[in-house]
Design an enzyme around this catalytic site. Structure first.
Site, short mmCIF file in Angstrom:
data_model
loop_
_atom_site.label_atom_id
_atom_site.label_comp_id
_atom_site.label_asym_id
_atom_site.label_seq_id
_atom_site.Cartn_x
_atom_site.Cartn_y
_atom_site.Cartn_z
N CYS A 282 0.88 -1.17 0.00
CA CYS A 282 0.00 0.00 0.00
C CYS A 282 0.92 1.22 0.00
O CYS A 282 1.55 1.53 1.01
CB CYS A 282 -0.90 -0.03 1.24
SG CYS A 282 -1.90 1.46 1.38
N HIS A 309 -2.13 -1.48 -3.44
CA HIS A 309 -3.01 -0.34 -3.19
C HIS A 309 -2.23 0.87 -3.65
O HIS A 309 -1.20 1.19 -3.06
CB HIS A 309 -3.30 -0.17 -1.70
CG HIS A 309 -4.19 -1.20 -1.12
ND1 HIS A 309 -4.53 -1.22 0.20
CD2 HIS A 309 -4.83 -2.24 -1.68
CE1 HIS A 309 -5.34 -2.23 0.44
NE2 HIS A 309 -5.53 -2.88 -0.68
#
Ligand code: DNO
Length: 407
Positions: A282, A309
């Protein structure tokens, strides 16, 4: 081949529908059985029913495929007893294994989870107004400290912060109305969408107390114990695990955090060297720390990346940050994308089945019509669509420029 474009869907009650997601151009769905209590088994039946609902449109006769695949589970939350290493953890681990086996049976290839204690992702403001009138999620350090010191009144907390920060927190707290204080508390501990659990302040104090004797080392050993039990089942079931980094990647409330840096990620993948013991990178979470070199992390740990992400944040010198638009802010998205595409190229050469890494645009701004609607913070349709459109343009531009073939 491009990345697999996915979209997080919060289930049938999400104001963003599956049809909307299809129109946004995503082909993969990222979701969870949000109604199953944390730790309980995800049954084969519940998974099959949800998968059919996602992939098959029964509104016409005969039904037809929607053009969507349930490609990632985000998340199967890990029960606190496992995280804390309580004697009862083995029972909860057995249930987690059962869930993974069922996921394998219905054929969902990736499961995301996190190892954050007590609180999942944390923000102080869900509606920070940007210059152009858009709203963004933000983490304001003085406000966070104000909550910790003056609302939670956590013992010894002031020793963990600089005098400057305590002073800023005090000034901020004194200027806040009781309504603002209530909203701040709610944002921090009542649980954000898809997060762990929500608490009131007394319950929260109890939960923090559970960690009194758990430091980072112990917490890491508990993660090792969990993975030793789960990874072999993931391998047998053909389910690739993806641990999500701490968000934000720093200790909160004196709690241990062990998934915040490249070293932490390296430790985790070294525990069991297998693509089934993998990572969710992420960029927004890791990118809050200036010492996390994101393109380098993807370069070095790329073969273990099972999910991405993509988003960016903008820091300030106090340690506060807000969510920037996807191509701006502190994350070097161009070089992140180059690293991802190089990794896919390596996978292609190695004939790997998982060549296409699932990615989703994460945490969009609330913009345009969505400003008037009820939306899940960070997950309104138009902001995410903007983010995804920018990212897919960047990806195509890099691919066509041939830059990934030149090294
Ligand atoms: C927030 C998300 C997190 C994430 C979990 C993964 O938007 O990134 O809620 O899903 O931490 O387990």
């Amino acid at each position: 081949m491009g990345m697999e474009q996915t979209w997080r869907w919060y289930g049938p009650s999400d104001p963003v529908t599956l049809a909307d997601i299809r129109q946004a151009g995503a082909t993969g769905i990222v979701t969870a059985l949000h109604d199953v209590p944390i730790g309980e088994v995800w049954t084969e039946k519940a998974l099959t029913d949800r998968k059919r609902h996602i992939e098959w449109d029964d509104s016409t006769k005969p039904g037809k495929p929607r053009g969507l695949t349930w490609s990632v589970i985000e998340s199967i939350p890990v029960h606190e007893d496992i995280k804390q290493g309580k004697p009862t953890r083995d029972e909860w681990i057995e249930k987690y294994k059962e869930s993974i086996r069922n996921v394998g049976k219905v054929g969902i290839p990736v499961v995301t989870y996190n190892w954050m204690p007590v609180v999942d992702w944390t923000r102080t403001n869900l509606q920070m107004e940007l210059e152009d009138g858009a709203r963004a999620l933000s983490f304001n350090f003085p406000e966070f400290v104000a909550f910790d010191l003056f609302m939670l009144e956590r013992e010894g907390a002031e020793k963990e912060y600089s005098d400057e920060l305590v002073q800023a927190a005090k000034i901020r707290f004194e200027s806040m109305s009781s309504e603002e204080r209530y909203v701040l508390q709610k944002n921090i501990i009542a649980g954000l969408p898809g997060g762990q659990e929500g608490y009131d302040i007394d319950e929260f104090r109890k939960r923090l107390a559970d960690y009194k004797h758990i430091d980072s080392n112990k917490y890491r050993v508990n993660l090792k114990y969990f993975l030793e039990a789960i990874v072999p089942v993931a391998i047998e079931s053909g389910v690739r695990l993806a641990i999500h980094p701490d968000d934000p990647p720093i200790s909160l409330f004196g709690l241990p955090r062990v998934v915040s840096t490249e070293k932490d990620l390296q430790y985790i993948v070294n525990l069991h060297d297998s693509i089934y013991n993998g990572l969710c990178i992420c960029t927004g979470s890791l990118g809050v720390r200036p010492d996390n070199d994101l393109p380098g992390i993807i370069e070095r740990l790329g073969d273990k990346v099972n999910f991405l992400h993509l988003r960016s944040t903008q820091r300030d010198p106090f340690g506060s940050f807000h969510e920037a638009s996807h191509l701006r802010g502190d994350v070097d998205m161009y070089n992140v994308m180059v690293s991802v595409l190089k990794e896919q190229k390596r996978r292609h050469a190695a004939n790997r089945q998982d060549e296409q890494i699932p990615m989703r645009a994460d945490h969009g701004h609330t913009i345009l019509d969505d400003l008037k609607k009820k939306t899940n913070p960070g997950y309104s349709a138009i902001g995410l669509l903007r983010g995804m459109a920018e990212l897919r343009g960047l990806e195509l531009g890099i691919e066509k420029s041939g830059v990934i073939y030149r090294t």
